[in-house]
Design a protein around this motif. Sequence first.
Motif: not given
Length: 531
Positions: A150-159
């Motif tokens: 879940a944390a990676a989803c936010w970081l990846t989508a923002a990137l």
Amino acid sequence: MSQLDTPEQAAPTAHPLSRAVIIAVLAASAMVGGLAISTQSYWIDEALSLIVAMAPNPAEAWKYAQAVSGSTLQMPLYQVYLYGWHKFFGGGEWAMRASNLPWFVLGQLAFLLLLRHRSQLALLTCLLAAVCPILWVYLDETRPYIMQYAAACWLTAALLRLTANPPASALDGTPIDQTPHPLLPKAVLAILAAATVVMLASSLLGVIWAGAFVLAFAILVIPGRSTQPAKQPALWLAGIVTLVLFLGFAAYYIVTWQAAGRGYNRGGLSLLSIPFIAYEFLGFSGFGPGKLQLRADPVSSLWRSAPALLPLAAILSALGLLALRQLRPRAWNKLAVTAWALALGLPTLAIFAAMFLFDHRALPRHFIPALPALLLILAALLQLALRQKSVFWRAVAVLLPILWMASAFNLRWRPSHAKDDYRTASKVAAAALAANQEVWWAADAAAAYVYLTPVALEEVPGRAWAMQAPAWNDIRFKFPPRVIVISKPDIYDPQSAVARYASENRFVPALELQAFTIFTREGEKLPDVQP
């Protein structure tokens, strides 16, 4: 990732996702996630988390975490979260595994909000996540991997938003061209900082992944001329707080490393880990052999499953060819490429370096923070395939989620993919002890404890002897048992000492369970228990 799109495809859509659509997708995701969760027995790794969650108070929970050591001690945020969840919802298998559902829904929300102006890409990514076989596996475990995802989803989508059209706006959301939406609104900065903290606090490996994403964002922010430091107090504050927390959690992991290291199962270096990671990430596992078969004979068991694996392999190969067809000479954005290389490449190199240098086996769960990027790549390829005039490519786009769903269903319901049946084995051992029969327990002691079976790491009257990889001389002259429980001999009986004792003393298999064989003496029966 965005290089697969034509300029028209890469542009934001005129009709972003509505609130109603977002709510509907989140509700559907929660229901699908609930299907992935089973009431099967807890198994080894889950039991370690459960011991801490079952503690009556925080002080006891800390003592339990130190006692079980291993990676459990180095999952501070997840263990706190699971402890609180247990106190509200109880210790049932489905209830505890349902602790993953809020994190899974949060991961879906990241795609729906941050990519809402690319509605088709966002929806296809959510669809793939909902049927992703490896996510179904970890949704059904009380471990921190869905939290990390879940944390990676936010970081990846923002990137992705920052790198798909880098000049579109400043990091604070101030438009610097005519794009109809801010690239990264100020409100998202706090969420990204929180996602970074969640990643940091989820595990030791989370520090490496979080650090890599922070570096990726940093190289996008620092060179920008549109973002003046004096005008970005929120950004700088978030950066400073994240740095302090990064250093704090790094210090915690360093301090607890020695104690945690006692319990790590290194497993030994194996180059088979590399294709196995790809095998699970690409969704093949539901069509292949169960994990017990893979442990016993990986190459032969996979070869026998080849016909079932071929359809998915063909679809993925077709998508790979479609991607190659779209790659043409163009001016690559070096800053964006560098950012993605840092976010995904650095942790990958670190994990494989540890595999070779420290004899740690790399496993698919170590790469869970990279899964959102894979889902986005596949979603972009499906989007591209659906826009082709050929029926063949459209069929390919439809078949991938269907095959993934079939693989996920197999993982959830096929007996060969069932979890180790510690629940029934523990009941048998507890019933034998209640009947004043001595029990040897060559299996995980934590799982027996979770199921309230009296165990001890040495011979103690009234308790099962939880032996850990004993040598022949350790057991040959011990007081003879009436029941012997053996699970995964390569872990708990690697010298075959327990098997030899059973053979030489006329023990016979009385019950076969998933990952277990329970022996009694010839002519004796096991106590009757309900599975």
